[in-house]
Scaffold this motif. Sequence first.
Motif, PDB file in Angstrom:
ATOM      1  N   ILE A 381     -16.873 -18.594   4.227  1.00  0.00           N
ATOM      2  CA  ILE A 381     -18.078 -19.455   3.950  1.00  0.00           C
ATOM      3  C   ILE A 381     -18.863 -19.948   5.186  1.00  0.00           C
ATOM      4  N   GLY A 382     -20.072 -19.796   5.196  1.00  0.00           N
ATOM      5  CA  GLY A 382     -20.742 -20.558   6.303  1.00  0.00           C
ATOM      6  C   GLY A 382     -22.210 -21.245   5.957  1.00  0.00           C
ATOM      7  N   ARG A 383     -22.792 -21.784   6.913  1.00  0.00           N
ATOM      8  CA  ARG A 383     -23.824 -22.394   6.537  1.00  0.00           C
ATOM      9  C   ARG A 383     -25.183 -21.316   7.168  1.00  0.00           C
ATOM     10  N   VAL A 384     -26.267 -21.283   6.198  1.00  0.00           N
ATOM     11  CA  VAL A 384     -27.141 -20.115   6.240  1.00  0.00           C
ATOM     12  C   VAL A 384     -28.531 -20.504   6.091  1.00  0.00           C
ATOM     13  N   GLY A 385     -29.338 -20.231   6.733  1.00  0.00           N
ATOM     14  CA  GLY A 385     -30.782 -20.334   6.473  1.00  0.00           C
ATOM     15  C   GLY A 385     -31.542 -18.989   5.902  1.00  0.00           C
ATOM     16  N   LEU A 386     -32.126 -19.447   4.891  1.00  0.00           N
ATOM     17  CA  LEU A 386     -33.004 -18.274   4.145  1.00  0.00           C
ATOM     18  C   LEU A 386     -34.260 -18.579   3.827  1.00  0.00           C
ATOM     19  N   ARG A 387     -35.101 -17.450   4.124  1.00  0.00           N
ATOM     20  CA  ARG A 387     -36.526 -17.447   3.694  1.00  0.00           C
ATOM     21  C   ARG A 387     -36.821 -16.547   2.556  1.00  0.00           C
ATOM     22  N   VAL A 388     -37.389 -17.180   1.512  1.00  0.00           N
ATOM     23  CA  VAL A 388     -37.624 -16.504   0.349  1.00  0.00           C
ATOM     24  C   VAL A 388     -39.122 -16.246   0.263  1.00  0.00           C
ATOM     25  N   THR A 389     -39.504 -15.228  -0.783  1.00  0.00           N
ATOM     26  CA  THR A 389     -40.797 -14.705  -0.723  1.00  0.00           C
ATOM     27  C   THR A 389     -41.707 -15.535  -1.571  1.00  0.00           C
ATOM     28  N   GLN A 390     -41.084 -16.207  -2.264  1.00  0.00           N
ATOM     29  CA  GLN A 390     -42.052 -17.083  -3.362  1.00  0.00           C
ATOM     30  C   GLN A 390     -41.101 -18.255  -3.402  1.00  0.00           C
ATOM     31  N   PRO A 391     -42.020 -19.448  -3.780  1.00  0.00           N
ATOM     32  CA  PRO A 391     -41.446 -20.817  -3.869  1.00  0.00           C
ATOM     33  C   PRO A 391     -40.294 -20.962  -4.949  1.00  0.00           C
ATOM     34  N   LEU A 392     -39.158 -21.618  -4.870  1.00  0.00           N
ATOM     35  CA  LEU A 392     -38.168 -21.743  -5.549  1.00  0.00           C
ATOM     36  C   LEU A 392     -38.259 -23.474  -5.979  1.00  0.00           C
ATOM     37  N   PHE A 393     -38.021 -23.740  -7.015  1.00  0.00           N
ATOM     38  CA  PHE A 393     -37.919 -25.071  -7.579  1.00  0.00           C
ATOM     39  C   PHE A 393     -36.390 -25.780  -7.548  1.00  0.00           C
ATOM     40  N   VAL A 394     -36.176 -26.468  -6.319  1.00  0.00           N
ATOM     41  CA  VAL A 394     -34.692 -26.757  -5.891  1.00  0.00           C
ATOM     42  C   VAL A 394     -34.420 -28.161  -6.031  1.00  0.00           C
TER      43      VAL A 394
END
Length: 429
Positions: A381-394
């Motif tokens: 388990i770890g802390r991760v930074g992600l870049r997605v291709t379209q906006p997510l509503f979070v």
Amino acid sequence: MNSSHIPGILRFATAGSVDDGKSTLIGRLLYDSKSIFEDQLEAIERVSADNGEEQANLALLTDGLRAEREQGITIDVAYRYFATPRRTFIIADTPGHIQYTRNMVTGASTADLAVILVDARKGIVEQSRRHAFLATLLRVPHLVVAINKMDLVGYDRHTYDRVRAAFTAFSAKLDITDLAFIPISALHGDNVVERGPNMPWYDGPSLLHHLEHVHIASDHNLIDVRFPVQQVIRPNRSASPRPHGYRGYAGQVSGGVLKPGDEVVHLPSGLTTTITHIDGPAGPVREAFPPMSVVLRLAGDLDISRGDMIARPGNRPAATQDLSAMVCWMAADRPLSPRMRLVVKHTTRTAKALVEDLHYRVDVNTLHRDESARSLGLNEIGRVGLRVTQPLFVDDYARNRLTGGFILIDETTNATVGAGMIIGTHPAR
């Protein structure tokens, strides 16, 4: 809102170290609550007698599934169902070994409560700490520490107090909102379903009584309206009783309370409209709240499709392409590492993603953060930074487990390779 409308179902996960008596506890709950068939009882009595045991080995009720799971991994989490007049229960029986961390994440991710078994003779061990950390990481609202095998320590109060004090000290490092301790003997049934005479110094409820009465109606987020659209309903006019021109939007309410007449906003367009009707499986309903599955009908003709979100105009989720999240990696064949390409499935929306950063890996036994880590292996388990291709509503996972959680998918094999919990909408540089 009338809390009596909340479905009377409690989902709870059990976790414990090897030989802490988890199978016996589940068997005892099923047996003493009269939730097993006579032929099942006769079968385990016969096998127990063949093995030279004086009484029915209730662990046999679950050990058959465990053997199949550990050998073939065909059943990652064994689910058991039972009911009492007050409540229906779904048990997620998760393995105790460290190599099955991902299985506990799977079983506890939807749980209302977690039961952590501790052997009274051994006290708090590494697996106890790991299970408590995972339960709090997954924001399981209620935690019960069942101190088992009290019969093997002579039902000694001081032993119970010592284990309780040790766990309480460790839990101070964690964000636990509701913590209960119950001394039990799963083998003999003390404090499992009935109180029993062997621990008169304990004045709390039995485990089943606690499970029946723990208040879970307020655990759902009833403030932030979130309705991810799963499907657009436009039935065939000749084959459906729906009126001509019917258009509905099906999904599961992930937050808030929805009523006909409410003003809502559609995302991503930002256009506002009004709910005209809410249809449930049995017909129209006056209000909808988590975790109900319903169909919304809206005023006007908006272009809405699967993956879109319905919210309140003044209370919207974050629309972002940058996620900072705690991730449990579940793939054995390759580790998670920066620059890896994956697919994110968040509520009903799916998007491609790039792993931008691995900020640190967590030692789930010591809670130490290893900021020199370059990858996450199986069950890590770890802390991760992600870049997605379209906006997510979070939302942050701490605010809403449904809109704050996601899974990671291998884009070539379509296999689930990770589970994530959002802790921010911007990369932690």
